[in-house]
Write a protein that holds these residues in place. Structure first.
Motif, PDB file in Angstrom:
ATOM      1  N   MET A 152      43.613  36.001  25.007  1.00 42.38           N
ATOM      2  CA  MET A 152      43.100  35.398  26.232  1.00 42.38           C
ATOM      3  C   MET A 152      41.950  36.223  26.803  1.00 42.38           C
ATOM      4  SD  MET A 152      43.051  32.955  28.350  1.00 42.38           S
ATOM      5  CE  MET A 152      44.515  32.011  27.885  1.00 42.38           C
ATOM      6  N   VAL A 173      41.405  28.768  30.311  1.00 41.05           N
ATOM      7  CA  VAL A 173      41.006  30.063  30.875  1.00 41.05           C
ATOM      8  C   VAL A 173      40.959  29.980  32.393  1.00 41.05           C
ATOM      9  CG1 VAL A 173      39.104  31.712  31.062  1.00 41.05           C
ATOM     10  CG2 VAL A 173      39.788  30.834  28.821  1.00 41.05           C
ATOM     11  N   HIS A 179      44.354  30.102  33.682  1.00 41.47           N
ATOM     12  CA  HIS A 179      44.928  31.440  33.505  1.00 41.47           C
ATOM     13  C   HIS A 179      44.369  32.432  34.523  1.00 41.47           C
ATOM     14  CE1 HIS A 179      46.801  34.776  31.343  1.00 41.47           C
ATOM     15  NE2 HIS A 179      45.625  35.416  31.416  1.00 41.47           N
ATOM     16  N   CYS A 236      42.940  39.571  33.811  1.00 40.94           N
ATOM     17  CA  CYS A 236      41.898  38.734  33.226  1.00 40.94           C
ATOM     18  C   CYS A 236      40.850  38.355  34.264  1.00 40.94           C
ATOM     19  CB  CYS A 236      42.514  37.471  32.625  1.00 40.94           C
ATOM     20  SG  CYS A 236      43.440  37.783  31.093  1.00 40.94           S
TER      21      CYS A 236
END
Length: 263
Positions: free
Chosen positions: A7, A27, A30, A37
């Motif tokens: 990821m 993404v 996430h 991230c």
């Protein structure tokens, strides 16, 4: 590679703007829940955006500067997508079973390499601009120093010319003023010299048999000229002015307009 590491790679490619839309949605979702991230994305996004502005330069004809080409990022991303569209030469199904797409890591490396190279070039250009700016500042400082020095000399001259204890000696079209060790020509209604000619001052010092050349000058339209003579006035025994070729002479070439001898 763990799912989270995968990821992170997708986040890097997403920051470059080259992630397929279906993965980009994943993404974005996430990033709402993963602090690590999200921090990675925030760190990469400015650098990725800088590729379009810093990675390639082109001349700015209006300002004479070096500016970025807005086409570079598009070309990099086009190459990235082209590489992505080419199938792997072996074990494609097996590789996709582990991870749907593995090419972005190479694309990110290539883009980062280009970014690093062109950023180095840009830094060199900025260094040259900085050196040029420092040179211009130094030149302005020197010019400012000269102007201040000239202003100081003008103030001293004005004070000497109006000082009640200055010595004044009448000559043709003006007077010679002596104050302490300074000497001036204060000319009034002095005719303009012929074309290609100037007035030149001459001084004779104690013990000298001949006069020495001094400054050249031209009066203004009103025939006025205030000329400091760069000598130690205490050693001067005579002053003269003559008309000479532009640039001055080593010896007088015309009859002096006046010769003043100090007692």
């Amino acid at each position: 590679m763990t799912p989270h590491e995968a990821m992170l790679d997708d986040v890097a490619v997403y920051a470059l703007g080259s992630l397929p839309e279906n993965q980009a949605r994943q993404v974005r979702a996430h990033l709402k829940t993963c602090v690590e991230c999200r921090e990675e994305y925030e760190q990469l996004r400015p650098a990725a955006e800088s590729v379009a502005y810093s990675a390639e330069s082109c001349p700015d004809l209006e300002h004479g500067a070096v500016v970025a080409s807005p086409l570079l990022k598009a070309r990099i991303m086009r190459e990235v997508r082209r590489e992505a569209a080419q199938p792997a030469r072996s074990n494609v199904a097996e590789m996709r079973a582990v991870r749907p797409i593995v090419w972005p890591a190479y694309a990110v490396a290539a883009a980062c390499l280009v970014f690093a190279l062109v950023t180095g070039i840009l830094n060199i250009s900025q260094g040259d601009q900085m050196r040029q700016t420092r040179t211009e500042v130094a030149q302005l400082d020197a010019q400012n120093h000269r102007l201040l020095l000239e202003l100081a000399h003008q103030r001293v001259a004005l004070a000497d010319l109006v000082a009640p204890d200055s010595e004044r000696f009448a000559v043709s079209h003006g007077e010679v003023v002596r104050h302490s060790k300074r000497l001036y020509l204060a000319m009034d209604e002095l005719p303009a010299p012929p074309r290609g000619k100037v007035y030149q001052a001459w001084t004779q010092h104690e013990g000298a048999a001949h006069m020495s050349p001094s400054v050249t000058f031209v009066p203004n339209r009103g025939g006025v000229a205030v000329v400091p003579i760069p000598v130690d006035a205490s050693t001067v025994t005579a002053v003269a002015v003559s008309v000479e070729p532009d640039g001055g002479s080593k010896q007088p070439t015309s009859t002096p307009t006046f010769v003043l001898k100090f007692n």
